[in-house]
Motif scaffolding. Structure first.
Motif, PDB file in Angstrom:
ATOM      1  N   ASP A 161       1.013  -1.045   0.337  1.00  0.00           N
ATOM      2  CA  ASP A 161      -0.257   0.041  -0.099  1.00  0.00           C
ATOM      3  C   ASP A 161       0.758   1.449   0.075  1.00  0.00           C
ATOM      4  OD1 ASP A 161      -3.091   0.994   0.625  1.00  0.00           O
ATOM      5  OD2 ASP A 161      -1.785   1.811   1.358  1.00  0.00           O
ATOM      6  N   LYS A 162       1.863   1.257   0.688  1.00  0.00           N
ATOM      7  CA  LYS A 162       2.766   2.036   0.764  1.00  0.00           C
ATOM      8  C   LYS A 162       3.038   2.844  -0.697  1.00  0.00           C
ATOM      9  CE  LYS A 162       6.375   4.314   3.583  1.00  0.00           C
ATOM     10  NZ  LYS A 162       7.769   4.026   2.609  1.00  0.00           N
ATOM     11  N   GLN A 163       3.457   1.878  -1.336  1.00  0.00           N
ATOM     12  CA  GLN A 163       4.540   2.282  -2.619  1.00  0.00           C
ATOM     13  C   GLN A 163       3.337   2.154  -3.816  1.00  0.00           C
ATOM     14  OE1 GLN A 163       7.001  -0.934  -4.348  1.00  0.00           O
ATOM     15  NE2 GLN A 163       8.192  -1.751  -2.240  1.00  0.00           N
ATOM     16  N   TRP A 164       1.586   1.475  -3.801  1.00  0.00           N
ATOM     17  CA  TRP A 164       0.605   2.632  -4.152  1.00  0.00           C
ATOM     18  C   TRP A 164       0.965   3.415  -4.180  1.00  0.00           C
ATOM     19  CZ3 TRP A 164      -2.863   0.116  -6.754  1.00  0.00           C
ATOM     20  CH2 TRP A 164      -4.089   0.050  -7.406  1.00  0.00           C
ATOM     21  N   LEU A 165       1.109   4.321  -3.393  1.00  0.00           N
ATOM     22  CA  LEU A 165       0.731   5.939  -2.762  1.00  0.00           C
ATOM     23  C   LEU A 165       1.640   6.508  -3.632  1.00  0.00           C
ATOM     24  CD1 LEU A 165      -0.429   5.304   0.560  1.00  0.00           C
ATOM     25  CD2 LEU A 165      -2.126   5.976  -1.504  1.00  0.00           C
ATOM     26  N   GLU A 166       2.792   5.520  -2.754  1.00  0.00           N
ATOM     27  CA  GLU A 166       4.310   6.317  -3.899  1.00  0.00           C
ATOM     28  C   GLU A 166       4.782   6.276  -4.801  1.00  0.00           C
ATOM     29  OE1 GLU A 166       7.183   4.930  -2.016  1.00  0.00           O
ATOM     30  OE2 GLU A 166       7.206   5.657   0.199  1.00  0.00           O
ATOM     31  N   LYS A 167       3.474   5.529  -5.417  1.00  0.00           N
ATOM     32  CA  LYS A 167       4.093   5.204  -7.222  1.00  0.00           C
ATOM     33  C   LYS A 167       2.929   5.943  -7.694  1.00  0.00           C
ATOM     34  CE  LYS A 167       6.704   2.160  -6.705  1.00  0.00           C
ATOM     35  NZ  LYS A 167       7.616   0.872  -7.335  1.00  0.00           N
ATOM     36  N   GLU A 176       2.998  -4.566 -11.381  1.00  0.00           N
ATOM     37  CA  GLU A 176       3.860  -3.668 -10.630  1.00  0.00           C
ATOM     38  C   GLU A 176       4.407  -3.732  -9.497  1.00  0.00           C
ATOM     39  OE1 GLU A 176       6.811  -3.568 -13.736  1.00  0.00           O
ATOM     40  OE2 GLU A 176       5.819  -4.987 -14.724  1.00  0.00           O
ATOM     41  N   ILE A 177       2.954  -3.220  -8.862  1.00  0.00           N
ATOM     42  CA  ILE A 177       3.448  -2.630  -7.528  1.00  0.00           C
ATOM     43  C   ILE A 177       4.343  -3.965  -6.116  1.00  0.00           C
ATOM     44  CG2 ILE A 177       2.707  -1.537  -5.310  1.00  0.00           C
ATOM     45  CD1 ILE A 177       3.026   0.322  -7.126  1.00  0.00           C
ATOM     46  N   LEU A 178       3.043  -4.830  -6.837  1.00  0.00           N
ATOM     47  CA  LEU A 178       3.431  -6.338  -6.723  1.00  0.00           C
ATOM     48  C   LEU A 178       4.957  -6.828  -6.642  1.00  0.00           C
ATOM     49  CD1 LEU A 178       1.274  -7.921  -4.584  1.00  0.00           C
ATOM     50  CD2 LEU A 178       1.628  -9.198  -6.534  1.00  0.00           C
ATOM     51  N   LYS A 179       5.331  -6.939  -7.578  1.00  0.00           N
ATOM     52  CA  LYS A 179       6.841  -6.991  -7.963  1.00  0.00           C
ATOM     53  C   LYS A 179       8.308  -5.715  -6.990  1.00  0.00           C
ATOM     54  CE  LYS A 179       6.409  -8.706 -12.789  1.00  0.00           C
ATOM     55  NZ  LYS A 179       6.736  -8.603 -14.135  1.00  0.00           N
ATOM     56  N   SER A 180       7.021  -4.831  -7.351  1.00  0.00           N
ATOM     57  CA  SER A 180       8.518  -4.171  -6.213  1.00  0.00           C
ATOM     58  C   SER A 180       8.380  -3.866  -5.102  1.00  0.00           C
ATOM     59  CB  SER A 180       7.898  -2.621  -6.990  1.00  0.00           C
ATOM     60  OG  SER A 180       6.970  -2.348  -6.263  1.00  0.00           O
ATOM     61  N   THR A 181       6.963  -4.361  -4.579  1.00  0.00           N
ATOM     62  CA  THR A 181       6.616  -5.019  -2.952  1.00  0.00           C
ATOM     63  C   THR A 181       7.939  -6.077  -2.684  1.00  0.00           C
ATOM     64  OG1 THR A 181       4.688  -4.203  -3.148  1.00  0.00           O
ATOM     65  CG2 THR A 181       5.880  -5.473  -1.389  1.00  0.00           C
ATOM     66  N   ARG A 182       7.854  -7.065  -3.366  1.00  0.00           N
ATOM     67  CA  ARG A 182       8.607  -8.147  -3.328  1.00  0.00           C
ATOM     68  C   ARG A 182      10.090  -8.232  -3.533  1.00  0.00           C
ATOM     69  NH1 ARG A 182       8.432 -14.596  -7.193  1.00  0.00           N
ATOM     70  NH2 ARG A 182      10.586 -14.758  -6.295  1.00  0.00           N
ATOM     71  N   THR A 183      10.462  -7.378  -4.642  1.00  0.00           N
ATOM     72  CA  THR A 183      11.990  -6.754  -4.285  1.00  0.00           C
ATOM     73  C   THR A 183      12.309  -6.289  -2.507  1.00  0.00           C
ATOM     74  OG1 THR A 183      12.070  -6.687  -6.571  1.00  0.00           O
ATOM     75  CG2 THR A 183      13.863  -5.041  -4.935  1.00  0.00           C
ATOM     76  N   GLN A 184      11.746  -5.465  -2.659  1.00  0.00           N
ATOM     77  CA  GLN A 184      11.904  -4.333  -0.856  1.00  0.00           C
ATOM     78  C   GLN A 184      11.983  -5.359   0.155  1.00  0.00           C
ATOM     79  OE1 GLN A 184       9.476  -1.194  -0.184  1.00  0.00           O
ATOM     80  NE2 GLN A 184      10.152  -1.078   2.005  1.00  0.00           N
ATOM     81  N   LEU A 185      10.696  -6.770   0.139  1.00  0.00           N
ATOM     82  CA  LEU A 185      10.665  -7.966   1.190  1.00  0.00           C
ATOM     83  C   LEU A 185      11.617  -8.810   1.385  1.00  0.00           C
ATOM     84  CD1 LEU A 185       6.543  -8.504   1.091  1.00  0.00           C
ATOM     85  CD2 LEU A 185       7.702  -7.686   2.473  1.00  0.00           C
ATOM     86  N   GLU A 186      12.553  -8.935  -0.151  1.00  0.00           N
ATOM     87  CA  GLU A 186      13.552  -9.661   0.007  1.00  0.00           C
ATOM     88  C   GLU A 186      14.270  -8.697  -0.308  1.00  0.00           C
ATOM     89  OE1 GLU A 186      12.478 -12.452  -3.832  1.00  0.00           O
ATOM     90  OE2 GLU A 186      13.440 -10.126  -4.692  1.00  0.00           O
ATOM     91  N   ARG A 187      15.527  -7.704  -0.176  1.00  0.00           N
ATOM     92  CA  ARG A 187      15.759  -6.857  -0.025  1.00  0.00           C
ATOM     93  C   ARG A 187      15.711  -6.897   2.033  1.00  0.00           C
ATOM     94  NH1 ARG A 187      15.459  -3.271  -2.376  1.00  0.00           N
ATOM     95  NH2 ARG A 187      14.082  -1.277  -0.836  1.00  0.00           N
ATOM     96  N   GLU A 188      14.926  -6.721   2.329  1.00  0.00           N
ATOM     97  CA  GLU A 188      14.722  -6.047   4.113  1.00  0.00           C
ATOM     98  C   GLU A 188      15.306  -8.172   4.748  1.00  0.00           C
ATOM     99  OE1 GLU A 188      11.317  -4.419   5.735  1.00  0.00           O
ATOM    100  OE2 GLU A 188      11.891  -2.567   4.163  1.00  0.00           O
ATOM    101  N   LEU A 189      14.364  -8.584   4.447  1.00  0.00           N
ATOM    102  CA  LEU A 189      14.966  -9.670   5.159  1.00  0.00           C
ATOM    103  C   LEU A 189      16.319 -10.304   5.033  1.00  0.00           C
ATOM    104  CD1 LEU A 189      11.650 -11.659   3.564  1.00  0.00           C
ATOM    105  CD2 LEU A 189      11.985 -11.442   5.872  1.00  0.00           C
ATOM    106  N   LEU A 190      16.816  -9.824   3.648  1.00  0.00           N
ATOM    107  CA  LEU A 190      18.437 -10.390   3.877  1.00  0.00           C
ATOM    108  C   LEU A 190      19.032  -9.180   4.309  1.00  0.00           C
ATOM    109  CD1 LEU A 190      18.131 -11.241   0.141  1.00  0.00           C
ATOM    110  CD2 LEU A 190      18.751 -12.925   1.629  1.00  0.00           C
ATOM    111  N   LEU A 191      18.589  -8.113   4.973  1.00  0.00           N
ATOM    112  CA  LEU A 191      19.494  -6.946   6.006  1.00  0.00           C
ATOM    113  C   LEU A 191      20.384  -8.194   6.839  1.00  0.00           C
ATOM    114  CD1 LEU A 191      17.160  -4.585   5.961  1.00  0.00           C
ATOM    115  CD2 LEU A 191      18.994  -4.279   5.469  1.00  0.00           C
ATOM    116  N   GLU A 192      21.469  -7.759   7.565  1.00  0.00           N
ATOM    117  CA  GLU A 192      22.017  -8.273   8.221  1.00  0.00           C
ATOM    118  C   GLU A 192      21.560  -8.565   9.787  1.00  0.00           C
ATOM    119  OE1 GLU A 192      26.780  -8.585  10.081  1.00  0.00           O
ATOM    120  OE2 GLU A 192      26.737  -6.893   7.865  1.00  0.00           O
ATOM    121  N   ASP A 193      21.051  -7.490  10.053  1.00  0.00           N
ATOM    122  CA  ASP A 193      20.700  -7.383  11.000  1.00  0.00           C
ATOM    123  C   ASP A 193      19.058  -7.745  11.369  1.00  0.00           C
ATOM    124  OD1 ASP A 193      19.733  -5.556  10.366  1.00  0.00           O
ATOM    125  OD2 ASP A 193      19.647  -3.640  11.707  1.00  0.00           O
ATOM    126  N   VAL A 194      18.487  -8.327  11.269  1.00  0.00           N
ATOM    127  CA  VAL A 194      17.032  -9.322  10.207  1.00  0.00           C
ATOM    128  C   VAL A 194      17.306 -10.275  10.928  1.00  0.00           C
ATOM    129  CG1 VAL A 194      15.102  -9.341   9.109  1.00  0.00           C
ATOM    130  CG2 VAL A 194      16.590  -7.116   9.370  1.00  0.00           C
TER     131      VAL A 194
END
Length: 207
Positions: A161-167, A176-194
């Motif tokens: 929803d946040k990306q929906w509003l921002e774009k 497209e929003i679903l794809k960018s959501t997946r990309t952000q989730l993957e990036r956050e899940l791979l953060l070292e301190d998560v």
């Protein structure tokens, strides 16, 4: 990746949940659908499991059971978990209360089913051999919290929803929003301190 007995047990349980089709003839599936209605609209009487009322929640027609084909019963469980655990966030998204909304908005409930399906694809939990590091990270999280999938779902809905509003998206942009959501989730899940879903930066969106 060698799984601990606890990880194996919880992974098998989650895999089983993912394989359950929504069956409108099963009593527990009917009750879950009713529970979703009253968690969403506690003061509004449900006229029936097939009713025009369901369209208000963002189902495509009078019978929401037809919209579960993509992701099965777990997508209903996810919506119900969201409604009960983070009711303020759930209601805010349902009523589209934040930001400048599009004339042609995404249908809330159907979007939820699509988010479940996207997470299932992202985590790739049904395959016998792990093909992504995101999957390995998530299985570790699952050993910390057996509701990790449901929590990730709630985070994903808020991120979407946040990306929906921002774009300034409209319904035609949903995939497209679903794809960018997946990309952000993957990036956050791979953060070292998560180490847990709660450690994800976007978890802070929930209330």
């Amino acid at each position: 990746m060698n799984l601990t007995p606890l990880q194996e047990q919880r992974l098998q349980r989650l895999r089983h949940r993912m394989k359950v089709y929504f069956d409108p003839s099963r009593r527990n599936h009917q009750e879950a659908l009713r529970a979703l209605w009253y968690a969403t609209y506690p003061d509004q009487e449900l006229q029936g499991l097939i009713s025009e009322q369901w369209k208000d929640m963002g189902w495509q027609g009078r019978d929401p059971s037809t919209d579960f084909r993509g992701a099965g019963f777990i997508s209903l469980e996810n919506l119900l978990f969201f409604a009960k655990t983070f009711s303020a966030s759930f209601q805010r998204l349902l009523k589209k209360q934040s930001g400048n909304r599009a004339t042609w908005e995404y249908p809330f409930a159907v979007a939820g089913v699509n988010i479940t399906f996207m997470i299932m694809q992202m985590l790739d939990l049904q395959s016998t051999k792990p093909r992504t590091f995101v999957r390995a990270v998530f299985i570790q999280m699952l050993s910390e919290d057996e509701w990790a999938f449901d929590l990730l779902y709630c985070v994903a809905f808020l991120v979407m929803d946040k990306q929906w509003l921002e774009k300034n998206a409209s319904y035609m942009d949903f995939n497209e929003i679903l794809k960018s959501t997946r990309t952000q989730l993957e990036r956050e899940l791979l953060l070292e301190d998560v180490m847990r879903i709660e450690d994800m930066p976007s978890y802070g969106l929930l209330c």
